[in-house]
Design a protein around this motif. Structure first.
Motif, short mmCIF file in Angstrom:
data_model
loop_
_atom_site.label_atom_id
_atom_site.label_comp_id
_atom_site.label_asym_id
_atom_site.label_seq_id
_atom_site.Cartn_x
_atom_site.Cartn_y
_atom_site.Cartn_z
N GLN A 125 0.84 -1.19 0.00
CA GLN A 125 0.00 0.00 0.00
C GLN A 125 0.88 1.25 0.00
N VAL A 126 0.50 2.22 -0.83
CA VAL A 126 1.15 3.52 -0.82
C VAL A 126 0.05 4.57 -0.71
N MET A 127 0.11 5.36 0.36
CA MET A 127 -0.95 6.34 0.63
C MET A 127 -0.36 7.70 0.93
N ILE A 128 -1.05 8.74 0.48
CA ILE A 128 -0.68 10.11 0.81
C ILE A 128 -1.66 10.61 1.87
N SER A 129 -1.14 11.22 2.91
CA SER A 129 -1.99 11.69 4.00
C SER A 129 -2.64 13.03 3.62
N GLN A 130 -3.88 12.98 3.17
CA GLN A 130 -4.67 14.20 2.92
C GLN A 130 -5.54 14.41 4.14
N ASN A 131 -4.91 14.91 5.22
CA ASN A 131 -5.58 14.94 6.52
C ASN A 131 -6.79 15.85 6.57
N TYR A 132 -6.87 16.85 5.67
CA TYR A 132 -8.02 17.75 5.72
C TYR A 132 -9.33 17.00 5.49
N ARG A 133 -9.29 15.91 4.77
CA ARG A 133 -10.51 15.12 4.55
C ARG A 133 -11.11 14.63 5.86
N TRP A 134 -10.25 14.47 6.86
CA TRP A 134 -10.67 13.74 8.06
C TRP A 134 -11.04 14.66 9.23
N ASN A 135 -11.13 15.97 9.01
CA ASN A 135 -11.54 16.81 10.13
C ASN A 135 -13.05 16.92 10.22
N PRO A 177 -13.46 9.92 16.37
CA PRO A 177 -12.67 9.31 17.45
C PRO A 177 -11.27 9.89 17.61
N TYR A 178 -10.73 10.52 16.56
CA TYR A 178 -9.37 11.05 16.61
C TYR A 178 -9.33 12.42 15.92
N ASP A 179 -8.19 13.09 16.04
CA ASP A 179 -7.95 14.29 15.24
C ASP A 179 -7.69 13.88 13.79
N ASP A 180 -7.60 14.86 12.90
CA ASP A 180 -7.57 14.54 11.47
C ASP A 180 -6.34 13.72 11.06
N ARG A 181 -5.15 14.07 11.53
CA ARG A 181 -3.97 13.30 11.13
C ARG A 181 -3.98 11.90 11.71
N THR A 182 -4.46 11.75 12.94
CA THR A 182 -4.55 10.42 13.52
C THR A 182 -5.59 9.57 12.79
N LEU A 183 -6.68 10.19 12.36
CA LEU A 183 -7.67 9.46 11.57
C LEU A 183 -7.08 9.00 10.24
N SER A 184 -6.27 9.86 9.63
CA SER A 184 -5.61 9.46 8.39
C SER A 184 -4.68 8.28 8.64
N LEU A 185 -3.91 8.36 9.72
CA LEU A 185 -3.02 7.26 10.11
C LEU A 185 -3.81 5.99 10.41
N ASP A 186 -4.90 6.13 11.15
CA ASP A 186 -5.74 4.98 11.49
C ASP A 186 -6.29 4.32 10.24
N HIS A 187 -6.72 5.13 9.28
CA HIS A 187 -7.24 4.59 8.03
C HIS A 187 -6.16 3.78 7.31
N PHE A 188 -4.92 4.28 7.32
CA PHE A 188 -3.84 3.56 6.67
C PHE A 188 -3.53 2.25 7.39
N VAL A 189 -3.49 2.29 8.70
CA VAL A 189 -3.22 1.08 9.48
C VAL A 189 -4.30 0.02 9.21
N GLN A 190 -5.56 0.45 9.17
CA GLN A 190 -6.64 -0.49 8.89
C GLN A 190 -6.52 -1.07 7.49
N SER A 191 -6.04 -0.28 6.54
CA SER A 191 -5.87 -0.78 5.17
C SER A 191 -4.79 -1.85 5.12
N ILE A 192 -3.76 -1.70 5.95
CA ILE A 192 -2.71 -2.73 6.01
C ILE A 192 -3.27 -4.01 6.63
#
Length: 340
Positions: free
Chosen positions: A120-130, A278-293
């Motif tokens: 998986q290769v993902m770019i963190s577009q954290n603004y989506r997650w606020n 459940p999280y701030d925007d960057r953590t949500l982006s990170l969480d989404h990536f972790v779940q994808s893995i």
């Protein structure tokens, strides 16, 4: 749940704040950090308590010696392509900060490369997650205003960062607007087909290049968007999300000062509470990536998707430089830098 092990590459400036995000996220184990500056690594050691053998100047050495699941890349854009390829070749998934790469041709090369690998290769577009953006997304999914036919978007701030940003030719489009262009694609669920942009530099600007821009974008199905942005504004500033109005057959949705308002067909307004997350925007982006893995599922902001937001940004820059309408998809131009 077994913790996902991460090597972070880049620990200066924004990288330091990413380390805090990783340390506060329960499903991550930070196993190594890479940075070319020894003083940055010294700061990392104080914050994380990592031993010297987990701190590296050379990313290749870290990828080879440290057992990990993914690499988080928080380095300047010119390094993104090579670092991502090296990490993927070393068996790691990759999450990186925007923009995808330094040039359009590099982005195409990296996209083709990742299609031949199972990581998986993902770019963190954290603004989506606020909260405000997620609230608007939910309203659109509920079809509150029907089919959206046009969007007006504005961003106004006066932010003097200093450093490398002061030297960019089209700093607003190159460094900031990609967040807003990605939000447009995310909310509209459509891709651009034509772009016309004008950028300019007000006399009082501290930026060498152009910190202001007007952009007209035609999306699929003849959905139109106008974008007006400034990084040297005077008067009231907008939040980092910017402010916008989505107009559809049954009403409109406005985001102003990070507050969401819906207008019905009779122009009656209703304030909408922000969605709890459940999280701030960057953590949500990170969480989404972790779940994808964990679930072996392509993330929403995968390289496949983010390439389209990056391409829109490149098209706007090309249009501003050439003073012409640019169609999307773009035609690769060898050895021509899309960004400064």
């Amino acid at each position: 749940m077994k913790k996902i092990r991460v090597i972070q590459v880049g620990a200066g400036g924004f990288g330091k704040s990413w380390i805090e995000v990783l340390l506060n996220y329960e499903h991550i184990e930070l196993v190594a950090v890479v940075d070319v500056m020894k003083e940055n690594l010294a700061g990392v050691k104080k914050i994380t308590g990592l031993p010297d053998e987990a701190l590296f100047i050379n990313p290749s050495e870290a990828f080879q010696k440290i057992k990990a699941d993914f690499a988080l890349i928080v380095t300047p854009p010119p390094t993104h392509k090579e670092l991502s390829m090296e990490a993927v070749t070393g068996g790691l998934h990759v999450m990186m900060e925007k923009p995808l790469t330094h040039t359009y041709d590099e982005a195409i090369e990296l996209l083709k490369f990742t299609r031949n690998h199972d990581k998986q290769v993902m770019i963190s577009q954290n603004y989506r997650w606020n909260k405000p953006i997620q609230t608007v997304k939910r309203l659109l999914e509920d079809n509150i205003i029907g089919n959206v036919e046009y969007m007006n978007y504005s961003f106004r701030r006066a932010t003097n960062f200093g450093g490398w940003r002061d030297k960019y030719e089209n700093i607003l489009l190159e460094d900031m607007s990609i967040h807003h262009f990605d939000i447009m694609r995310y909310l509209l669920t459509k891709n651009p087909v034509e772009v016309y942009a004008k950028s300019y530099r007000p006399s009082w600007s501290w930026f060498k290049g152009n910190p202001n821009a007007h952009v007209s974008i035609t999306f699929e199905d003849d959905v139109f968007a106008s974008y007006n942005g400034s990084w040297v504004t005077k008067g009231r500033e907008t939040p980092w999300n910017g402010e916008f109005r989505l107009v559809g057959e049954k009403g409109a949705i406005e985001l102003v000062n990070d507050e969401v308002t819906v207008y019905d067909a009779y122009n009656q307004e209703r304030k909408i509470p922000l969605q709890e997350l459940p999280y701030d925007d960057r953590t949500l982006s990170l969480d989404h990536f972790v779940q994808s893995i964990i679930n072996d599922k392509q993330p929403v902001t995968s390289i496949e998707d983010n390439f389209k937001s990056f391409e829109l940004t490149c098209a706007a820059i090309q249009s501003a430089v050439s003073n012409s309408i640019v169609t999307v998809p773009l035609t690769p131009v060898k050895n021509v830098k899309t960004f400064s």
